[in-house]
Design a protein around this motif. Sequence first.
Motif, PDB file in Angstrom:
ATOM      1  N   GLU A   1       0.827  -1.192   0.000  1.00  0.00           N
ATOM      2  CA  GLU A   1       0.000   0.000   0.000  1.00  0.00           C
ATOM      3  C   GLU A   1       0.869   1.252   0.000  1.00  0.00           C
ATOM      4  O   GLU A   1       2.007   1.241   0.477  1.00  0.00           O
ATOM      5  CB  GLU A   1      -0.912   0.013   1.224  1.00  0.00           C
ATOM      6  N   ARG A   2       0.313   2.314  -0.531  1.00  0.00           N
ATOM      7  CA  ARG A   2       1.000   3.593  -0.464  1.00  0.00           C
ATOM      8  C   ARG A   2       1.080   4.042   0.993  1.00  0.00           C
ATOM      9  O   ARG A   2       0.078   4.044   1.712  1.00  0.00           O
ATOM     10  CB  ARG A   2       0.258   4.629  -1.304  1.00  0.00           C
ATOM     11  N   GLU A   3       2.268   4.426   1.434  1.00  0.00           N
ATOM     12  CA  GLU A   3       2.466   4.760   2.827  1.00  0.00           C
ATOM     13  C   GLU A   3       3.011   6.166   2.999  1.00  0.00           C
ATOM     14  O   GLU A   3       3.724   6.698   2.150  1.00  0.00           O
ATOM     15  CB  GLU A   3       3.411   3.757   3.500  1.00  0.00           C
ATOM     16  N   PHE A   4       2.687   6.740   4.134  1.00  0.00           N
ATOM     17  CA  PHE A   4       3.133   8.076   4.474  1.00  0.00           C
ATOM     18  C   PHE A   4       4.631   8.101   4.731  1.00  0.00           C
ATOM     19  O   PHE A   4       5.183   7.187   5.343  1.00  0.00           O
ATOM     20  CB  PHE A   4       2.388   8.558   5.718  1.00  0.00           C
ATOM     21  N   VAL A   5       5.278   9.179   4.287  1.00  0.00           N
ATOM     22  CA  VAL A   5       6.702   9.370   4.514  1.00  0.00           C
ATOM     23  C   VAL A   5       6.968  10.611   5.367  1.00  0.00           C
ATOM     24  O   VAL A   5       7.621  10.533   6.406  1.00  0.00           O
ATOM     25  CB  VAL A   5       7.477   9.479   3.188  1.00  0.00           C
TER      26      VAL A   5
END
Length: 123
Positions: free
Chosen positions: A44-48
């Motif tokens: 999944e796209r994850e926060f950085v």
Amino acid sequence: QVQLVESGGGLVQAGDSLRLSCAASGRTFSIYAMGWFRQAPGKEREFVAAIRWSGGSTIYADSVEGRFTISRDNAKNTAYLQMNSLKPEDTAVYYCAASKSVITTTRRLYDYWGQGTQVTVSS
């Protein structure tokens, strides 16, 4: 409306550094909180990282804390992600995003997204 274009990705070795840029078009860049997200294959796209409109507050994912730095230059309509001490697990497509809300880690609260730039870290 805001259009975002990322650049600066590439292939590097573990321990190297990269600086990603996010160029924004439009008149209202300075009022948006900006964020960086990443998405690795099969995940999944994850926060950085994120920064509020004034640049006075920043937040980071635990996985990048101490290695990555988010910044912005509102006069240039550009946000940046300085990535140091890169690891193979940092390999992903990196996306910048703009939020009309407050600084946030929540993907769904971002209103505008760039097309992404590939970062590959070899071991």
